[in-house]
Design a protein around this motif. Structure first.
Motif, PDB file in Angstrom:
ATOM      1  N   LEU A  59       0.829  -1.197   0.000  1.00  0.00           N
ATOM      2  CA  LEU A  59       0.000   0.000   0.000  1.00  0.00           C
ATOM      3  C   LEU A  59       0.866   1.250   0.000  1.00  0.00           C
ATOM      4  O   LEU A  59       0.668   2.162  -0.785  1.00  0.00           O
ATOM      5  CB  LEU A  59      -0.902  -0.026   1.226  1.00  0.00           C
ATOM      6  CG  LEU A  59      -1.921   1.095   1.265  1.00  0.00           C
ATOM      7  CD1 LEU A  59      -2.933   0.899   0.153  1.00  0.00           C
ATOM      8  CD2 LEU A  59      -2.608   1.127   2.603  1.00  0.00           C
ATOM      9  N   THR A  60       1.885   1.226   0.870  1.00  0.00           N
ATOM     10  CA  THR A  60       2.682   2.441   0.957  1.00  0.00           C
ATOM     11  C   THR A  60       3.506   2.647  -0.307  1.00  0.00           C
ATOM     12  O   THR A  60       3.869   3.739  -0.643  1.00  0.00           O
ATOM     13  CB  THR A  60       3.629   2.421   2.171  1.00  0.00           C
ATOM     14  OG1 THR A  60       4.357   1.210   2.111  1.00  0.00           O
ATOM     15  CG2 THR A  60       2.874   2.501   3.464  1.00  0.00           C
ATOM     16  N   VAL A  88      -0.725  -0.229  -7.654  1.00  0.00           N
ATOM     17  CA  VAL A  88      -2.106   0.058  -7.977  1.00  0.00           C
ATOM     18  C   VAL A  88      -2.934  -1.148  -8.373  1.00  0.00           C
ATOM     19  O   VAL A  88      -4.115  -1.184  -8.134  1.00  0.00           O
ATOM     20  CB  VAL A  88      -2.219   1.132  -9.071  1.00  0.00           C
ATOM     21  CG1 VAL A  88      -1.887   2.474  -8.489  1.00  0.00           C
ATOM     22  CG2 VAL A  88      -1.341   0.806 -10.235  1.00  0.00           C
ATOM     23  N   SER A  89      -2.314  -2.161  -8.953  1.00  0.00           N
ATOM     24  CA  SER A  89      -3.197  -3.162  -9.543  1.00  0.00           C
ATOM     25  C   SER A  89      -3.296  -4.452  -8.740  1.00  0.00           C
ATOM     26  O   SER A  89      -4.017  -5.346  -9.112  1.00  0.00           O
ATOM     27  CB  SER A  89      -2.759  -3.461 -10.965  1.00  0.00           C
ATOM     28  OG  SER A  89      -1.385  -3.676 -10.985  1.00  0.00           O
ATOM     29  N   SER A 141       5.151  16.769 -17.041  1.00  0.00           N
ATOM     30  CA  SER A 141       4.320  16.966 -15.850  1.00  0.00           C
ATOM     31  C   SER A 141       4.185  15.679 -15.040  1.00  0.00           C
ATOM     32  O   SER A 141       3.755  15.718 -13.896  1.00  0.00           O
ATOM     33  CB  SER A 141       2.947  17.513 -16.229  1.00  0.00           C
ATOM     34  OG  SER A 141       2.170  16.502 -16.821  1.00  0.00           O
ATOM     35  N   CYS A 142       4.523  14.545 -15.618  1.00  0.00           N
ATOM     36  CA  CYS A 142       4.478  13.288 -14.864  1.00  0.00           C
ATOM     37  C   CYS A 142       5.877  12.676 -14.731  1.00  0.00           C
ATOM     38  O   CYS A 142       6.282  12.268 -13.659  1.00  0.00           O
ATOM     39  CB  CYS A 142       3.544  12.291 -15.544  1.00  0.00           C
ATOM     40  SG  CYS A 142       1.841  12.897 -15.684  1.00  0.00           S
ATOM     41  N   GLU A 199      10.839  17.033 -15.946  1.00  0.00           N
ATOM     42  CA  GLU A 199      11.479  17.755 -17.046  1.00  0.00           C
ATOM     43  C   GLU A 199      12.732  17.038 -17.520  1.00  0.00           C
ATOM     44  O   GLU A 199      13.040  17.024 -18.703  1.00  0.00           O
ATOM     45  CB  GLU A 199      11.886  19.137 -16.525  1.00  0.00           C
ATOM     46  CG  GLU A 199      11.389  20.285 -17.336  1.00  0.00           C
ATOM     47  CD  GLU A 199      11.632  21.577 -16.571  1.00  0.00           C
ATOM     48  OE1 GLU A 199      12.428  22.374 -17.061  1.00  0.00           O
ATOM     49  OE2 GLU A 199      11.044  21.748 -15.467  1.00  0.00           O
ATOM     50  N   ILE A 211       8.415  12.720 -11.054  1.00  0.00           N
ATOM     51  CA  ILE A 211       8.117  13.808 -10.127  1.00  0.00           C
ATOM     52  C   ILE A 211       7.723  13.268  -8.767  1.00  0.00           C
ATOM     53  O   ILE A 211       7.932  13.904  -7.751  1.00  0.00           O
ATOM     54  CB  ILE A 211       7.022  14.693 -10.749  1.00  0.00           C
ATOM     55  CG1 ILE A 211       7.674  15.508 -11.858  1.00  0.00           C
ATOM     56  CG2 ILE A 211       6.348  15.560  -9.709  1.00  0.00           C
ATOM     57  CD1 ILE A 211       6.888  16.675 -12.312  1.00  0.00           C
ATOM     58  N   SER A 212       7.115  12.115  -8.741  1.00  0.00           N
ATOM     59  CA  SER A 212       6.755  11.512  -7.456  1.00  0.00           C
ATOM     60  C   SER A 212       6.730   9.999  -7.631  1.00  0.00           C
ATOM     61  O   SER A 212       6.908   9.484  -8.721  1.00  0.00           O
ATOM     62  CB  SER A 212       5.391  12.014  -6.978  1.00  0.00           C
ATOM     63  OG  SER A 212       4.360  11.332  -7.666  1.00  0.00           O
ATOM     64  N   ARG A 213       6.449   9.335  -6.525  1.00  0.00           N
ATOM     65  CA  ARG A 213       6.339   7.883  -6.523  1.00  0.00           C
ATOM     66  C   ARG A 213       5.273   7.353  -7.485  1.00  0.00           C
ATOM     67  O   ARG A 213       5.231   6.176  -7.798  1.00  0.00           O
ATOM     68  CB  ARG A 213       5.941   7.458  -5.120  1.00  0.00           C
ATOM     69  CG  ARG A 213       4.702   8.259  -4.699  1.00  0.00           C
ATOM     70  CD  ARG A 213       4.113   7.866  -3.368  1.00  0.00           C
ATOM     71  NE  ARG A 213       5.104   7.636  -2.371  1.00  0.00           N
ATOM     72  CZ  ARG A 213       4.938   6.825  -1.325  1.00  0.00           C
ATOM     73  NH1 ARG A 213       3.805   6.179  -1.166  1.00  0.00           N
ATOM     74  NH2 ARG A 213       5.878   6.663  -0.451  1.00  0.00           N
ATOM     75  N   ASN A 214       4.380   8.267  -7.906  1.00  0.00           N
ATOM     76  CA  ASN A 214       3.263   7.827  -8.737  1.00  0.00           C
ATOM     77  C   ASN A 214       3.605   7.682 -10.216  1.00  0.00           C
ATOM     78  O   ASN A 214       2.773   7.252 -11.003  1.00  0.00           O
ATOM     79  CB  ASN A 214       2.092   8.798  -8.580  1.00  0.00           C
ATOM     80  CG  ASN A 214       1.477   8.702  -7.196  1.00  0.00           C
ATOM     81  OD1 ASN A 214       1.271   7.596  -6.701  1.00  0.00           O
ATOM     82  ND2 ASN A 214       1.203   9.833  -6.564  1.00  0.00           N
ATOM     83  N   TRP A 215       4.807   8.076 -10.612  1.00  0.00           N
ATOM     84  CA  TRP A 215       5.179   8.029 -12.021  1.00  0.00           C
ATOM     85  C   TRP A 215       6.503   7.308 -12.178  1.00  0.00           C
ATOM     86  O   TRP A 215       7.186   7.051 -11.194  1.00  0.00           O
ATOM     87  CB  TRP A 215       5.267   9.452 -12.586  1.00  0.00           C
ATOM     88  CG  TRP A 215       4.187  10.347 -12.071  1.00  0.00           C
ATOM     89  CD1 TRP A 215       4.333  11.341 -11.148  1.00  0.00           C
ATOM     90  CD2 TRP A 215       2.788  10.316 -12.399  1.00  0.00           C
ATOM     91  NE1 TRP A 215       3.107  11.920 -10.897  1.00  0.00           N
ATOM     92  CE2 TRP A 215       2.147  11.321 -11.648  1.00  0.00           C
ATOM     93  CE3 TRP A 215       2.021   9.541 -13.272  1.00  0.00           C
ATOM     94  CZ2 TRP A 215       0.779  11.568 -11.732  1.00  0.00           C
ATOM     95  CZ3 TRP A 215       0.654   9.788 -13.352  1.00  0.00           C
ATOM     96  CH2 TRP A 215       0.056  10.783 -12.598  1.00  0.00           C
ATOM     97  N   ASN A 218      -2.855  -1.005 -16.193  1.00  0.00           N
ATOM     98  CA  ASN A 218      -3.722  -0.577 -15.085  1.00  0.00           C
ATOM     99  C   ASN A 218      -4.456   0.671 -15.537  1.00  0.00           C
ATOM    100  O   ASN A 218      -4.222   1.171 -16.637  1.00  0.00           O
ATOM    101  CB  ASN A 218      -2.902  -0.360 -13.806  1.00  0.00           C
ATOM    102  CG  ASN A 218      -1.805   0.677 -13.988  1.00  0.00           C
ATOM    103  OD1 ASN A 218      -2.044   1.735 -14.546  1.00  0.00           O
ATOM    104  ND2 ASN A 218      -0.605   0.364 -13.542  1.00  0.00           N
ATOM    105  N   ARG A 257      -4.212   3.691 -14.905  1.00  0.00           N
ATOM    106  CA  ARG A 257      -3.441   4.893 -15.237  1.00  0.00           C
ATOM    107  C   ARG A 257      -2.785   4.819 -16.612  1.00  0.00           C
ATOM    108  O   ARG A 257      -2.335   5.837 -17.142  1.00  0.00           O
ATOM    109  CB  ARG A 257      -2.423   5.195 -14.145  1.00  0.00           C
ATOM    110  CG  ARG A 257      -2.975   6.262 -13.216  1.00  0.00           C
ATOM    111  CD  ARG A 257      -1.939   6.797 -12.298  1.00  0.00           C
ATOM    112  NE  ARG A 257      -1.812   5.934 -11.137  1.00  0.00           N
ATOM    113  CZ  ARG A 257      -0.698   5.802 -10.455  1.00  0.00           C
ATOM    114  NH1 ARG A 257       0.380   6.440 -10.806  1.00  0.00           N
ATOM    115  NH2 ARG A 257      -0.685   5.017  -9.412  1.00  0.00           N
ATOM    116  N   LEU A 287      -3.965   7.300 -19.105  1.00  0.00           N
ATOM    117  CA  LEU A 287      -3.324   8.609 -19.236  1.00  0.00           C
ATOM    118  C   LEU A 287      -2.258   8.569 -20.318  1.00  0.00           C
ATOM    119  O   LEU A 287      -2.101   9.498 -21.099  1.00  0.00           O
ATOM    120  CB  LEU A 287      -2.710   9.052 -17.900  1.00  0.00           C
ATOM    121  CG  LEU A 287      -3.648   9.023 -16.689  1.00  0.00           C
ATOM    122  CD1 LEU A 287      -2.886   9.419 -15.430  1.00  0.00           C
ATOM    123  CD2 LEU A 287      -4.839   9.944 -16.918  1.00  0.00           C
TER     124      LEU A 287
END
Ligand SMILES: Cc1cc2nc3c(=O)[nH]c(=O)nc-3n(C[C@H](O)[C@H](O)[C@H](O)COP(=O)(O)OP(=O)(O)OC[C@H]3O[C@@H](n4cnc5c(N)ncnc54)[C@H](O)[C@@H]3O)c2cc1C
Lengths: 100, 442, 233
Positions: free
Chosen positions: C10-11, C15-16, C62-63, C66, C71-75, C101, C103, C106
């Motif tokens: 979870l941490t 996602v899937s 943006s994901c 640059e 940019i974060s753990r989500n990408w 999944n 995402r 996107l």
């Protein structure tokens, strides 16, 4: 057994909204307004939106700051970030970082 | 886990228990919520999250909620009526929220009791009411509830009229005219009528290419107006009025040719004066038009229940103290959602959900003898100009001199948004239908 | 143990894992080896400068950041990725319905309308960048040793081939075999879980799906940190 688990999980979640936290400049209450997209308590399973639960504070703060300044492109977070002060963002960052 | 039958039994048992005085010595406070729509369901869930010990009961007229948001997609066949159904099982099973499926007919504010059509009396410590809207069918001469159910549906409270409108669109003759009458302010879901117009136009381009849609409007602007019209222009060749050209991208040029979608504003004579129920001819300030399909979104007021309970003022909406949404007319009662007077905060699902949370926290705090927090609310309405063309209005609100005000910033999808942003907007709109439903109902 | 793993999952933002239906998206399909060979042969020469501009215009930045650093753990990070693999991945999304999944939707949006030239340009741009040093916590020396053993030697008993034999000793990748060094822990974990569950079916010979299925969650977790910390090849 299952019920026990569910109710203790509920109690655990609920502590996130207890006043000790809420009084920290409203971080929990403010963060709850994000849940329509980012999930209750910032938790999402498999969705297009990203979860915010457990996000390290620095990462969260940087994201909000860069949306607000326009440095980071977005569809709508740029608009929303305008509405929150640095203090607001910090309070939410603390809250989300703590959600496990 | 309780099965469905236990669930109903539990509800009935609770209904009896609840008729007893609300607060015996050390039992937890009882919060009753009337209306299990977006506002009521969210309030119930977040009350339990704020304090799991609270007893929370929802009294709701229907066993299954039919969601309004996303319901225009049924009109164009992108979704089915069944897709709109939302179950209350998760709220009951996960959070221990009690449900009574009955219609509230009145209440006694002094005794703090609610009465239902099923002759139950339910006592409360605090009462949250989220009754939604009522449609003023007879405000337009010639229009009526009966006409709405048979020939000229509104579909603004989702249900049989939504399904009827979908059938009528499919059956419309080639080259026919779909007339949509937009409502005056304030009304539920500000971008909604215009999104519906867009989706119907998109549908017609495919299935009825000579068909045409006309919006008759008693207003001169609407929420998302510039960005929505830009979408119509790009997708359907809509001609953008001169006063909206400011800020449009340089490549936007009206063709001047008749477009399949037309917006007749108040200043162009768009205000409707009557409808002929036989021929479906609509008379408006600027002329008259015979509709093949007529979708009337009539003026709105707070839900009937709010009138029955004496919670409305002369405006037909419910006055509240903004910080907590406590009714200005009765103590221990809170009114949230579409029915409340929330100043610049639009009447939308997202608003109802946010108001519910802030009010749930405030009620939990009040019951614990604490002062409610300084509130901040948000609203985001996604809207589509076409299936792959997303846009939105996004606002953050705060309290100022007991009024809800916007914190300044850009509100709409910017007019120079890139194709990627626009398509992502549409993808997120679809995702929102799921994540939002979960946040309210699961 | 189980709880520990799921908390960990979870941490880490997987996602899937919890998805009910363990099958791949119906519209997604696995490329054939021949198809990949031909596509690679036809890949235009990329222009990194133009790729950089496209990265802004098309919102990749943006994901993925640059400079290609997530940019974060989500990408996921793209910096230092082989051009061939980035190019191939973009085609998976655009032409073969890659949908590991929700995402991935996107990404499908992001690649709409991209030409082969556009894809080659961004691929070359990201290949020219350095992966960022990872802030992932160091593995215990025992865990490190186990991860290294799998990476360098695999586990013949379980038919797991050494990762390094394809991904390179420094995790640098090679053409269609992606670089792993410097990938974020979370993205590495997500993708391994998606292979494992059969949601991600972009591997032409099903190799990665099989390796992932033969590994434990703890091993995947350790390898994610091992590769994240490998830094610049
Ligand atoms: C076509 C359309 C599109 C929309 N799109 C969006 C969108 O994209 N985004 C968005 O945010 N919003 C959207 N909305 C608006 C959204 O649906 C409403 O704003 C929201 O449902 C309001 O919530 P509420 O709780 O005030 O009322 P409701 O959700 O209507 O709930 C009221 C509940 O009270 C119950 N009730 C009423 N009277 C009684 C009684 N006497 N006893 C017991 N129960 C009673 C009703 O059965 C109902 O369940 C849209 C609406 C429509 C029609």
């Amino acid at each position: 057994m299952k019920t026990l688990l569910v109710s203790s999980a509920l109690a655990m979640l609920a502590t996130l909204f207890t006043p000790a936290h809420a009084s920290e400049h409203n971080g929990a209450a403010m963060a709850a307004t994000c849940a329509g997209c980012h999930g209750t308590h910032g938790k999402l399973r498999n969705q297009e939106f990203v979860p915010l639960a457990g996000m390290p504070e620095a990462e969260f703060i940087r994201a909000m700051r860069d949306y607000k300044s326009g440095k980071r492109q977005s569809t709508l977070m740029g608009n929303l970030a305008q509405g929150f002060s640095d203090r607001d963002v910090q309070a939410m960052a603390r809250y989300f970082a703590r959600v496990k | 886990m309780l099965n469905r039958r236990d669930f109903i039994k539990a509800g009935a048992a609770l209904a009896c228990a609840a008729a007893l005085p609300a607060r015996a010595a050390d039992t937890a406070a009882h919060v009753v919520i009337i209306g299990g729509g977006v506002g009521g369901a969210t309030a119930a869930k977040y009350l339990k999250l704020a304090n799991p010990k609270l007893r929370v009961t929802v009294i709701e007229a229907n066993r299954v909620y039919v969601r309004g948001y996303g319901s225009s997609e049924v009109v164009t066949g992108h979704a089915t009526m069944a897709d709109l159904n939302v179950s209350y099982d998760a709220l009951h099973q996960r959070y221990g929220i009690h449900f009574i499926f009955d219609t509230v007919v009145g209440f006694d504010p002094d005794k703090r009791q609610v009465r239902t059509a099923g002759r139950q009396t339910i006592a409360y410590d605090k009462l949250i009411v989220s009754p939604g809207i009522s449609l003023q069918y007879s405000a337009i001469p010639g229009y009526s509830a009966a006409l709405a159910e048979t020939r000229a549906p509104s579909g603004w409270i989702p249900g049989t009229q939504t399904a009827l409108l979908a059938q009528q669109l499919k059956a419309m003759r080639q080259g026919g005219t779909f007339v949509l009458i937009a409502p005056p302010k304030p009304y539920r879901c500000p971008p909604g009528p215009y999104e519906r117009a867009a989706l119907v136009t998109e549908w017609m381009r495919k299935h009825n290419p000579t068909g045409k849609l006309v919006i008759l409007d008693p207003k001169d602007d609407f929420v998302t107006d510039a960005s929505m019209q830009l979408g119509w222009h790009r997708l359907y060749g809509y001609n953008i009025p001169a006063d909206f050209m400011k800020g449009m991208p340089a490549d936007v040029k009206n063709s001047g040719k008749p477009a399949p979608i037309e917006w007749v504003r108040a200043r162009d004579g768009g205000t409707v004066s009557k409808i002929d129920p036989k021929s479906l001819t609509v008379t408006f300030a600027g002329g008259s038009i015979k509709a093949d399909v007529l979708n009337v979104i009539p003026p709105m007021k707070a839900g009937k229940l709010a009138f029955d309970m004496g919670l409305v003022d002369a405006s037909g909406w419910c006055p509240i103290e903004r910080r907590t949404f406590a009714s200005s007319l009765h103590p221990d009662v809170f009114v949230i959602g579409d029915a409340s007077i929330a100043d610049v905060m639009p009447k939308s699902g997202y608003s109802a959900n946010n108001q519910a949370k802030i009010t749930a926290f405030a009620v939990a705090n009040l019951l614990a003898g604490r002062a409610p927090d300084e509130p901040k609310w948000k609203n985001v309405c996604y809207a589509l100009a076409g299936s792959d063309y997303g846009l939105f209005v996004a606002d953050v609100f705060r309290l100022k001199d007991n009024k809800i005000v916007q914190i300044s910033g850009h509100r709409y999808m910017s007019l120079d948004a890139t194709p990627t942003q626009i398509r992502l907007g549409a993808a997120y709109q679809q995702a929102w239908l799921k994540t939002f439903t979960e946040d309210c109902f699961a | 143990m189980k709880t520990w793993l799921s908390v960990c999952a979870l941490t880490l933002g997987i996602v899937s894992l919890a998805q009910a239906n363990p099958a791949a998206h119906p519209a997604a399909r696995t490329p054939t080896q021949a198809e990949l060979r031909n596509a690679l042969a036809a890949m235009p020469n990329g222009d990194a400068l133009r790729g950089k501009r496209l990265g802004q215009q098309l919102m990749c930045a943006s994901c993925h950041g640059e400079t290609g650093v997530a940019i974060s753990r989500n990408w996921s990070s793209l910096a230092g990725q082989t051009a061939a693999y980035t190019y191939k991945s973009l085609q998976d999304y655009q032409q073969r319905g890659r949908f590991e999944n929700q995402r991935a939707r996107l990404m499908q949006v992001a690649v709409t309308g991209m030409s082969q030239q556009d894809m080659a340009d961004v691929a070359v741009y990201y290949a020219s960048l350095k992966p960022a040093p990872s802030s992932a916590p160091r593995l215990s020396s025992a865990a490190h040793a186990r991860a290294e053993q799998l990476a360098r030697h695999g586990d013949p008993a379980r038919l797991i081939t050494a990762c390094a034999s394809c991904h390179g000793a420094a995790g640098q990748g090679n053409k269609l075999t992606p670089a792993l060094a410097g990938q974020t822990v979370e993205a590495f974990m997500r993708t391994m879980h998606d292979y494992r569950a059969g949601h991600r079916i972009t591997d032409a010979n099903q190799g990665m799906r099989q390796f992932a299925q033969r590994m434990t969650l703890a091993e995947i977790n350790d390898l994610a940190i091992y590769y994240a910390r490998m830094g610049k090849p």
